[in-house]
Structures are given as structure tokens and as C-alpha cells.
Design a protein around this motif. Structure first.
Motif, PDB file in Angstrom:
ATOM      1  N   ASN A 102     -14.734  24.573  13.504  1.00 20.07           N
ATOM      2  CA  ASN A 102     -15.645  25.485  12.817  1.00 20.07           C
ATOM      3  C   ASN A 102     -16.356  26.375  13.835  1.00 20.07           C
ATOM      4  OD1 ASN A 102     -16.988  26.060  10.119  1.00 20.07           O
ATOM      5  ND2 ASN A 102     -18.776  25.660  11.403  1.00 20.07           N
ATOM      6  N   GLU A 129     -15.363  27.268  16.764  1.00 19.73           N
ATOM      7  CA  GLU A 129     -14.432  28.266  17.325  1.00 19.73           C
ATOM      8  C   GLU A 129     -14.372  29.504  16.429  1.00 19.73           C
ATOM      9  OE1 GLU A 129     -10.413  26.791  18.079  1.00 19.73           O
ATOM     10  OE2 GLU A 129      -9.626  28.790  17.647  1.00 19.73           O
ATOM     11  N   MET A 130     -14.258  29.269  15.129  1.00 15.63           N
ATOM     12  CA  MET A 130     -14.144  30.392  14.188  1.00 15.63           C
ATOM     13  C   MET A 130     -15.464  31.150  14.046  1.00 15.63           C
ATOM     14  SD  MET A 130     -11.621  28.743  11.290  1.00 15.63           S
ATOM     15  CE  MET A 130     -11.951  26.993  11.487  1.00 15.63           C
ATOM     16  N   ARG A 184     -15.918  33.425  17.036  1.00 15.51           N
ATOM     17  CA  ARG A 184     -15.014  34.575  16.980  1.00 15.51           C
ATOM     18  C   ARG A 184     -15.571  35.644  16.029  1.00 15.51           C
ATOM     19  NH1 ARG A 184      -9.886  31.883  16.081  1.00 15.51           N
ATOM     20  NH2 ARG A 184      -9.780  31.514  18.324  1.00 15.51           N
ATOM     21  N   ALA A 213     -13.887  27.764   6.788  1.00 14.44           N
ATOM     22  CA  ALA A 213     -12.869  28.509   7.536  1.00 14.44           C
ATOM     23  C   ALA A 213     -12.434  29.743   6.761  1.00 14.44           C
ATOM     24  CB  ALA A 213     -11.671  27.610   7.823  1.00 14.44           C
ATOM     25  N   ARG A 214     -12.275  29.579   5.463  1.00 13.51           N
ATOM     26  CA  ARG A 214     -11.873  30.711   4.617  1.00 13.51           C
ATOM     27  C   ARG A 214     -12.931  31.811   4.659  1.00 13.51           C
ATOM     28  NH1 ARG A 214     -12.573  33.120  -0.081  1.00 13.51           N
ATOM     29  NH2 ARG A 214     -14.445  31.901  -0.488  1.00 13.51           N
ATOM     30  N   LEU A 227     -15.141  32.361   7.001  1.00  9.12           N
ATOM     31  CA  LEU A 227     -15.161  32.978   8.334  1.00  9.12           C
ATOM     32  C   LEU A 227     -13.967  33.897   8.534  1.00  9.12           C
ATOM     33  CD1 LEU A 227     -16.412  29.980  10.487  1.00  9.12           C
ATOM     34  CD2 LEU A 227     -17.662  32.080   9.897  1.00  9.12           C
ATOM     35  N   ASN A 228     -12.861  33.557   7.905  1.00 12.89           N
ATOM     36  CA  ASN A 228     -11.679  34.416   7.966  1.00 12.89           C
ATOM     37  C   ASN A 228     -11.977  35.755   7.289  1.00 12.89           C
ATOM     38  OD1 ASN A 228      -8.815  35.318   6.924  1.00 12.89           O
ATOM     39  ND2 ASN A 228      -8.439  33.807   8.523  1.00 12.89           N
ATOM     40  N   ARG A 229     -12.639  35.669   6.149  1.00 12.44           N
ATOM     41  CA  ARG A 229     -13.025  36.891   5.425  1.00 12.44           C
ATOM     42  C   ARG A 229     -14.007  37.705   6.271  1.00 12.44           C
ATOM     43  NH1 ARG A 229     -12.431  40.860   2.453  1.00 12.44           N
ATOM     44  NH2 ARG A 229     -13.857  41.408   0.783  1.00 12.44           N
ATOM     45  N   LEU A 274     -14.194  37.815   9.539  1.00  7.01           N
ATOM     46  CA  LEU A 274     -13.450  38.463  10.621  1.00  7.01           C
ATOM     47  C   LEU A 274     -12.669  39.660  10.095  1.00  7.01           C
ATOM     48  CD1 LEU A 274     -12.697  38.345  13.630  1.00  7.01           C
ATOM     49  CD2 LEU A 274     -10.805  36.815  13.026  1.00  7.01           C
ATOM     50  N   ASP A 275     -12.133  39.492   8.895  1.00  4.07           N
ATOM     51  CA  ASP A 275     -11.393  40.582   8.276  1.00  4.07           C
ATOM     52  C   ASP A 275     -12.308  41.783   8.028  1.00  4.07           C
ATOM     53  OD1 ASP A 275      -9.169  41.813   6.937  1.00  4.07           O
ATOM     54  OD2 ASP A 275     -10.139  41.322   5.033  1.00  4.07           O
ATOM     55  N   THR A 279     -13.305  43.449  11.253  1.00  5.31           N
ATOM     56  CA  THR A 279     -12.126  44.158  11.757  1.00  5.31           C
ATOM     57  C   THR A 279     -11.969  45.510  11.074  1.00  5.31           C
ATOM     58  OG1 THR A 279     -10.948  42.126  12.272  1.00  5.31           O
ATOM     59  CG2 THR A 279      -9.604  44.084  11.890  1.00  5.31           C
ATOM     60  N   ARG A 300     -14.540  47.748  12.404  1.00  2.39           N
ATOM     61  CA  ARG A 300     -14.272  48.227  13.759  1.00  2.39           C
ATOM     62  C   ARG A 300     -13.183  49.300  13.755  1.00  2.39           C
ATOM     63  NH1 ARG A 300     -13.541  43.663  18.074  1.00  2.39           N
ATOM     64  NH2 ARG A 300     -13.979  45.434  19.435  1.00  2.39           N
ATOM     65  N   LEU A 301     -12.158  49.122  12.942  1.00  2.19           N
ATOM     66  CA  LEU A 301     -11.081  50.116  12.878  1.00  2.19           C
ATOM     67  C   LEU A 301     -11.622  51.439  12.322  1.00  2.19           C
ATOM     68  CD1 LEU A 301      -8.211  47.791  11.593  1.00  2.19           C
ATOM     69  CD2 LEU A 301      -8.332  48.858  13.851  1.00  2.19           C
ATOM     70  N   MET A 331      -5.615  33.199   3.297  1.00  2.00           N
ATOM     71  CA  MET A 331      -5.686  33.487   4.736  1.00  2.00           C
ATOM     72  C   MET A 331      -4.340  33.929   5.302  1.00  2.00           C
ATOM     73  SD  MET A 331      -8.339  30.497   5.973  1.00  2.00           S
ATOM     74  CE  MET A 331      -8.098  29.259   4.708  1.00  2.00           C
ATOM     75  N   ARG A 382      -3.735  37.550   4.393  1.00  2.00           N
ATOM     76  CA  ARG A 382      -4.584  38.455   5.165  1.00  2.00           C
ATOM     77  C   ARG A 382      -4.001  38.661   6.569  1.00  2.00           C
ATOM     78  NH1 ARG A 382      -9.846  36.051   4.264  1.00  2.00           N
ATOM     79  NH2 ARG A 382      -9.916  37.144   2.268  1.00  2.00           N
ATOM     80  N   GLN A 402      -7.809  22.536   7.590  1.00  2.00           N
ATOM     81  CA  GLN A 402      -8.710  23.254   8.492  1.00  2.00           C
ATOM     82  C   GLN A 402      -7.964  23.754   9.727  1.00  2.00           C
ATOM     83  OE1 GLN A 402     -11.563  21.225  10.832  1.00  2.00           O
ATOM     84  NE2 GLN A 402     -13.133  22.803  10.651  1.00  2.00           N
ATOM     85  N   ALA A 446      -6.172  26.832   8.853  1.00  2.00           N
ATOM     86  CA  ALA A 446      -7.146  27.924   8.749  1.00  2.00           C
ATOM     87  C   ALA A 446      -7.539  28.415  10.139  1.00  2.00           C
ATOM     88  CB  ALA A 446      -8.382  27.454   7.989  1.00  2.00           C
ATOM     89  N   ASN A 463      -6.923  32.081  11.632  1.00  2.00           N
ATOM     90  CA  ASN A 463      -8.060  32.842  12.135  1.00  2.00           C
ATOM     91  C   ASN A 463      -7.714  33.442  13.496  1.00  2.00           C
ATOM     92  OD1 ASN A 463     -10.910  33.012  13.556  1.00  2.00           O
ATOM     93  ND2 ASN A 463     -11.292  32.877  11.357  1.00  2.00           N
ATOM     94  N   LEU A 505      -5.362  36.356  13.002  1.00  2.00           N
ATOM     95  CA  LEU A 505      -6.054  37.571  12.574  1.00  2.00           C
ATOM     96  C   LEU A 505      -6.794  38.204  13.751  1.00  2.00           C
ATOM     97  CD1 LEU A 505      -6.767  39.394  10.170  1.00  2.00           C
ATOM     98  CD2 LEU A 505      -8.744  37.937   9.721  1.00  2.00           C
ATOM     99  N   THR A 556      -5.976  41.848  15.202  1.00  2.00           N
ATOM    100  CA  THR A 556      -7.108  42.776  15.270  1.00  2.00           C
ATOM    101  C   THR A 556      -7.205  43.403  16.653  1.00  2.00           C
ATOM    102  OG1 THR A 556      -8.382  41.582  13.626  1.00  2.00           O
ATOM    103  CG2 THR A 556      -9.624  42.916  15.177  1.00  2.00           C
ATOM    104  N   LEU A 610      -6.838  47.386  17.454  1.00  2.00           N
ATOM    105  CA  LEU A 610      -7.859  48.178  18.149  1.00  2.00           C
ATOM    106  C   LEU A 610      -7.272  48.833  19.399  1.00  2.00           C
ATOM    107  CD1 LEU A 610     -10.860  45.706  17.737  1.00  2.00           C
ATOM    108  CD2 LEU A 610     -10.637  47.947  16.641  1.00  2.00           C
ATOM    109  N   TYR A 667      -5.065  51.612  18.254  1.00  2.00           N
ATOM    110  CA  TYR A 667      -5.848  52.754  17.757  1.00  2.00           C
ATOM    111  C   TYR A 667      -6.262  53.648  18.925  1.00  2.00           C
ATOM    112  CZ  TYR A 667      -6.554  52.226  12.721  1.00  2.00           C
ATOM    113  OH  TYR A 667      -6.388  52.212  11.363  1.00  2.00           O
TER     114      TYR A 667
END
Lengths: 480, 480
Positions: free
Chosen positions: A355, A357-358, A361, A418-419, A421-423, A425-426, A429, A432-433, B358, B361, B415, B418, B422, B425, B429, B433, B436
Motif C-alpha cells: 500500500n 509503495e502505491m 507513487r 490499491a484500486r 490509488l490506481n485511479r 495515478l491515472d 497522469t 500531467r499530460l 486496473m 486502465r 493486492q 494491483a 500500478n 501505469l 505514464t 511524458l 510528449y
């Protein structure tokens, strides 16, 4: 002379008497056991409902309750020993900002960037809210809501809305006792009860009657009245903030449900001092995250793990030293999970590490996005161009905070955290783009110069000019 | 006249005889039960070790084994009914490319973009590898390795390395039987055994002796000899590919360990037809993912869930219809988890749905990165400029595939899957970047025009010119 009768009939009689004798002894032993069991039950029942002195209504002094319930009181008092919330009973205090200096960037312009320590035991709740660096003369009385059993009395005296509308300092002399007995128990019956309005109101808005909750549900709901995401809302008749404590549960308790809720209001907690984004802070959504995990699925309550049963002599009672089960594995996890303590801990720590780690990030990516938006501003990007990146950084940080702010470091619902945190990061991202394209349109084709925010002090020094500028602008605005 | 003797002694005798009588009947019943239990045990023991006919060495015909072991054979034969691997016993076949057309983009230039269906039962293994659209005249014999119990005989005849170096078609007539008895069992003792070299070799390289594995470990390892990530490596003396089947386990079984392993080699499976990135395909790392989950942690083997015990009459045997536990919840999950079937299924499906979210994504982000790199190429970016984005897309896809290719849709280690997604992703990402900025340096300040790849057919039509161009270039290269 008559010899002993050796007929089978007589021999049968001897053996049958022996069987009767053994059976008799067995029955007697069983009787003793039954008596002992009943006695222990009685002891236990007595201990639970016997009041040696009546407890007045709105009694906030925990020691008064302790007269009748010494074991519960003594174990509650042990939360005093938790003067520093340490990882697993170690001796170092935990300073979240020192451990994660990127958080200072994330909360630039908000009080959490000043101080954010792991909480101490319930015994310290009133002291700690009084002394936190996050408090100022502007802090509303709403911040007392969860910190003391004096609050129900004050709400009863002044009215709920009138309580919230006051300043924190207004009740400074009235609040004396830290979170304790009256926060969860009825003073006449000791039944669990919800002593604050926000949770009841959140249930009512969803058409649910909290008074219908089962005892086992109440063993979580008394915690949920505070350990949740909340915000302050409403306006007084003369247009000032009413600071009414509200749970954003109308669409559900997932991160997505909260995002939708705040979109519909729309609510903003503060404007980010670096990126200018409208931000939302999540407040420890513990009950919400727990509700999505396997323990909730299996009907295990908060109290089952954080307040497991304990025996003293013949008496079984609920341990009121509310704490991490990792400090009490045998009594807590061990009741269901017949593994070694080491196995249990290693499993939990492995979950929390993943957890972490994510989290890191997502945190890093959000921090960079704030900084990159600031760079775009410097390059001359307009608010219109930055609308999308700012909106995305708000959402990314909300999702991150849903996991970051909740206690348990992901343990309560590992995959769901985790899900989320994945969202997060998405979303960062995407932000940032978007922002890279804005910067490219203003001539930047390389990465930004990332400032050094490798320690809490460095990060706080870095954000200071941004926060000062924001404060100055707000002061000018106020004068107009 | 003599009246019946009413003395206590005589009454005692009557009751004691009654007790004896009842006890006697009870003992008799107990004896019957014991006899029945012993009989069933004997039946069961007999069924397990009784050979009615001896089984020759290298016997690959499953029906020959079935003479002595009819129950195991019959249940194995039921894998024939699994003519279409459906989600939970439904009737629609699963075509991964149709469900996830972005996969076609991800595998542009590689055979998986042509066809990728969910596997059928073991009964169909040999047929399906023979008939897949992924097979060509270049396919090496290595692809037979896991598909038939005829393989150990052929390896014994020709030698392991000589087997691998042949073409697939070379053994077309020799391979007759699908995955079955001899793949896991010793023909003399029926003990579990590892019938293929790659797993033993992977253990040996880590200094572990697989022959020391316990029976319970073997109940997973016989599956692990095939259900793992692998690749083909080595060169023959005259410089041709030796296609030696190898498990990349030298650094461990996590996605990070595989990344490190392939970095050290360095190995490339194919060059991406759209982005020109050097790519690695992951092959169902089932055992590796399982090893990181709670079931492995608790000592539960593959067979415990996928081949649970079954009773017919008095005989308990291992159900050889290897399949998803969701199709057999009562015998599988139900042994440990005393929940309703509906509860169990809902929990599993919830885990799989989050995993799917996930996965999608990560997949989307990787697909866009391939397309964005292609756009940069069109804008005139050099290989040197694109080195980093290409390297990052390779890694992102490897991490994604580690989860995507493994069976169980995330269930075996929710987990951990996930966490790996992560990381995927995060890598894509970073790649996006980077890319880009490359595009910005070549004048592009907006997003690319994303082609329509909303169906398998559209995606396959989109990649065709890229694949054709790559093939043409390779043909030209080969002529030189």
C-alpha cells in the motif's frame, strides 16, 4: 458356613454397581463443572450491568463511570500510555510530514502542511486538538465535535447548529474530558448509542434508521460516528459559514461516491497555494474503507479487532484500550486466525508495504503536477488553459487522500485501496499530460526544474513564499 | 405362594441388566460403524494403489491408465466437456481480443494479435496448439513441451536439447495424446512427479532440489511445470535459435525479478510493429502469482482448489476435471470457507472486477504510448530520442502482461496484481511524458489522433499496414 455366592447373577450385580458408581462420580464432576460455568457467567453478567453508583445524564467525567466499571475504565485509561502512536509499539513518534515530505507540497496553503502527526490514544484527544499547530483563532467549534464527551451536553444546552457556528475557543473552558465512556454508552443501560448528530443525519438522508442497527453493527457504528470522511457546510442567515458537520455519504461510501457528492455541491476546502487548484481534503475515511474489506464482509466489527475481549480472573470484558491489533495479536487476530503471531504480523506488514509503495507513487505524481502547473503559470498560461489540469489534480489528490488519510495503511481493504490509488495515478497522469501540452504551447519542451523537497523542512521552506503570497492576496481581497 | 422379590438388590439387578443391554446394543452399533469406516478406508486405499494392469514406462495413452484408475480417468475425461472456457459455466466462448481490442495494438507484430482465446480443458491441449492461428511453420517443437504426455518419450528418445531445436511439425505425427496421467504421475507408484526438465532446472539454478518437495508442495509443482512464465533461449553450434525452454526465475518470481532477469540477459521476444519498441511477452505466470497470495501463504495447493476431493459411493478421490473453483464451489472453496456459494462467488467476482478495471486502465495507457511513439516517428524523431519511451513501453507492457496473462483474473493475489498494475501505469505514464516532450520538440503541442480500435476487427485492420511493412523490411533484411 456360607461361602460368597459365586453365581453369575451376583457377579453381574457387582459390575453393575461399579458402573453406577463411576457414572455417579462422573455426574457429580459434571455438576461441579456446570456450577462453575454458571458462576462465571453470573460474575460476567454482574460485572456488565451492576451499577454501584448511578451515572447522571451528560456525565462526561470518565472516572465517575469507572466507579461502576473499573475494568473498562482501567483499560480505557491505558490509552494514556499511547503517548506516541508508533508503528508497532516502537519508541519513535511518527511525523507524517517528515516521513512523506511530498505531503507538504500537496497541502500548500492548508493547515496540514504545518503539522501532521499520527494520533495518540483517545486519552489525549482533547489535549491534542487544543494544541495542534493546525488550530487558529478561526477554527470553528465543530472541531470539538469528536474530541470530548462534554460535547453532547454543550450541544444539548446551545442547540446543534448553534454549537457548530461558534468558534473553537468559545468552548475552551467547557471541554474538560477526553473521548470516553459517554461517547458510546447510555448512562442508564450501558447500551451502545450514537451520541452525535452527523452519523444519524447521514443515515437519515439515505432513508436508514440508525436506531434499527443490531448490537454487532453498533460495535462499528459507535466508531463510525467519528472515524469517517466529513466536511463543514452551510451558511448562517447573515451569510457566514455555519460549519455544520456533514458526512458526504449520500451517493455511497466509495471514493467515486465522494467525488460525485462534492461535484454536485460543489465544495472546496482550500485553493492550492502553488497550483491554484481548488482542493478537497479527505478526513480519515476509516469506516468507509473498512466497509469495503473482507472483515466487514464477514461481519467482523471494529470492536472485534480493536477492542477484543479480555479476561481478568473469571471475568470476560471488552478491552477499552483501543489500539492497533498488531499490538495485541493473540487476543485480537488470534481469535479467528490460528496462525503464529509472526505469521500474522508478516502478512499485515506485507500488505501495508505494498500500500505504501502505491501511496508514494501517487503522492509523487500529484506533487509534480502541482509544480508543473505552477511552471505553466510562470510561462504565462491562463486560468482557462489550466482549468483541466487543476481539476485533475484536485481529483487525483482526493483519491490519494481517501487512502492516505484512512488508518490501517491499506489493511482494512487492500485491493480497494490499491484500486483507488490506481485511479489517483491515472488522474494525475491525465493532468500531467494535459499540462505538458499547455507548457509546450508556451514554448517548454523539457521537464520542469524539480525543487528539493526531500525533507519536511526543505518542503516547508519551499512552499512558504507561495503561501505568503496567497495570504497577502487574500488580505488585499478582504480589504476591498 | 412366593411374591416377586421387591428388595432393592433385586430391583438393582433388573436395572443393571437393562443398562448392560443398552450398552451392548450401543457397542454393537459402534462396532458396525467402525467396520463400515474401516471398509470405506480399505476401499479408498485399494482404489488408490490397486493396479489391475501394469502401466508401461512412457505410456501416454490416458485410457490405459484409466483401466486401473477409472474414477480419476473419467473425471479427467470430463475436461472434454469444457469445450469452451466460459466465465462461470456460461455458454459464450471467450475471445480475449474481442473483449479487449487494445490487446491487438499491444501485440502488433506478434502472433497474439492474430488469435487469443481463453483455453479449453486439458483434453483439448494437443488439438488446440496444433490448430491455433498463432502457429506457423517456424513454430519450434518447444511449443509441444506442455501439451502432451508423449513429450517425455520423445525427449528421452532424441535428448532434451535436440527436442527443443526441432520444428513443431517435426513431431506432428508423434504427438497423439493430450495433457493427462503421465504428465504428473509415476507409472509404477502413481506418486506425483515432475515429468519435464524446465522446472527442475529452474529449481537447480537456485540451488534447490525439487525431489525434496513435500507431497503438498508437489500438488502445486506438478502444475507449476507448465503454468508459469517461460521463454525460449540459447543458440545451436551453428548459431541458430536453440529454443531451450527456460523459466526466468533466477532472481525470484515477482514482476520486478523478471524485469531484472530479462535486463541481465537481455532478451527480446519481438519488435513492436507500431512503436518499434523491443518487447517481451509474459506467458501465464500462474504459479508465480499464486505464490504471492494468501492461499499459498496458508499452504493451500493448486490441487486443493482446482482438483478438490470428491466422493463416489464409499470412495473419496481427487477430481481430475481440473477447472475453475467457481464451477465447483461446494467441493472446493466450501471445504474451508463455510459461506454460502453466493457469498463466495460475489466476493471472487468483486475482486476480479477491480482487477479488470486496473488492467483496462494500464492497457489503454500502453496502447496510447505505442501510438504516440509512432506519431513521434512520423514527426521525425530519431531512434535515439525514442530510446527511453520505447524502453518504458516495453517495461510497462511486461508488468501489465504479468497480470493479464495469468489465470484467475487477479484472484490468486489481488493486492499484488494491483501493485504490479500500478507499476505498469507508472511506467507507461513516464513513457508518455517523455514522448510528449519528444513530440513537443518536433512541433506537436496537442494530443495524437487516436485511431478507432474499439473492436478486434478494427484494431486488426489498423495494425495490418504496420505489420506488413515490418514483414517486408525483415524480408529485405534477410535477403542482404
Amino acid at each position: 458356613m456360607k461361602a460368597p455366592d459365586p453365581t453369575p447373577h451376583k457377579r453381574g450385580s457387582f459390575w453393575s454397581w461399579a458402573v453406577f458408581g463411576i457414572a455417579g462420580v462422573g455426574m457429580f464432576a459434571l455438576g461441579l463443572l456446570a456450577a462453575s460455568v454458571m458462576e462465571r457467567r453470573n460474575e460476567s453478567v454482574e460485572a456488565q450491568v451492576q451499577f454501584t453508583t448511578p451515572i447522571p445524564d451528560f456525565e462526561a467525567d470518565n472516572s465517575v463511570w469507572g466507579v461502576s466499571f473499573p475494568r473498562e475504565f482501567n483499560s480505557w485509561e491505558s490509552t494514556k500510555r499511547m503517548s506516541e502512536r508508533t508503528e508497532f509499539g516502537g519508541s519513535e513518534p511518527r511525523d507524517h510530514l517528515a516521513e512523506n515530505p511530498a505531503m507538504v507540497i500537496l497541502w500548500a496553503g492548508y493547515a496540514f502542511a504545518k503539522q501532521y502527526n499520527a494520533p495518540r490514544g483517545h486519552y489525549w484527544a482533547a489535549d491534542d486538538v487544543r494544541n495542534t499547530a493546525r488550530r487558529s483563532e478561526k477554527t470553528p467549534a465543530t472541531c470539538w465535535s469528536c474530541k470530548s464527551p462534554d460535547v453532547p451536553r454543550l450541544m444539548n444546552k446551545d442547540g446543534i447548529a448553534n454549537f457548530y457556528v461558534q468558534k473553537f475557543d468559545h468552548y475552551g473552558d467547557d471541554v474538560k474530558n477526553p473521548i470516553g465512556c459517554a461517547d458510546c454508552h447510555n448512562n442508564k443501560t450501558m447500551a451502545l448509542q450514537i451520541s452525535r448528530p452527523a452519523l444519524k443525519e447521514a443515515f437519515a438522508r439515505q432513508g436508514k434508521d440508525i436506531s434499527k442497527a443490531t448490537h454487532q453493527e453498533m460495535r462499528s457504528l459507535v466508531c463510525a460516528k467519528c472515524h469517517v470522511e466529513y466536511y463543514f457546510t452551510g451558511k448562517t442567515d447573515d451569510g457566514k459559514p455555519a460549519n455544520y458537520l456533514t458526512f458526504p455519504w449520500d451517493n455511497g461510501m466509495t471514493a467515486e461516491a465522494f467525488e460525485k457528492y462534492y461535484d454536485e455541491k460543489p465544495h472546496v476546502d482550500w485553493t492550492h497555494a502553488i497550483s491554484g487548484a481548488p482542493m478537497i481534503k479527505m478526513q480519515h475515511p476509516d469506516y468507509e474503507v473498512y466497509s469495503q474489506g473482507i472483515h466487514a464482509f464477514r461481519g467482523v466489527s471494529c470492536a472485534d479487532c480493536h477492542m477484543p475481549y479480555k479476561s481478568e480472573g473469571g471475568i470476560k470484558f471488552t478491552d477499552h484500550q483501543i489500539r492497533s491489533p498488531l499490538e495485541n495479536v493473540a487476543n485480537s487476530c488470534g481469535v479467528c486466525h490460528r496462525w503464529s503471531e509472526q505469521d500474522i504480523k508478516s502478512r499485515v506488514v506485507a500488505i501495508q508495504k505494498k500500500n505504501q509503495e502505491m501511496l508514494k507513487r501517487a503522492e509523487e505524481s500529484i506533487a509534480l503536477l502541482h509544480l508543473e502547473i505552477a511552471d505553466a503559470m510562470k510561462l504565462g498560461a491562463t486560468d482557462d488553459e489550466l482549468k483541466k489540469p487543476r481539476d485533475l489534480v484536485k481529483r487525483a489528490q482526493m483519491y490519494w487522500d481517501y487512502v492516505s488519510a484512512n488508518n490501517g495503511m491499506g489493511f482494512h481493504a487492500p485491493q480497494e485501496c490499491a484500486r483507488v490509488l490506481n485511479r489517483s495515478l491515472d488522474l494525475s497522469t491525465q493532468g500531467r499530460l494535459e499540462n505538458y501540452m499547455v507548457r509546450a504551447r508556451h514554448g517548454a519542451t523539457g521537464p520542469i526544474q524539480v525543487p528539493d523537497f526531500s525533507s519536511k523542512e526543505k518542503a516547508q521552506a519551499y512552499i512558504k513564499p507561495f503561501v505568503d503570497a496567497q495570504n497577502a492576496a487574500m488580505a488585499t481581497e478582504a480589504k476591498k
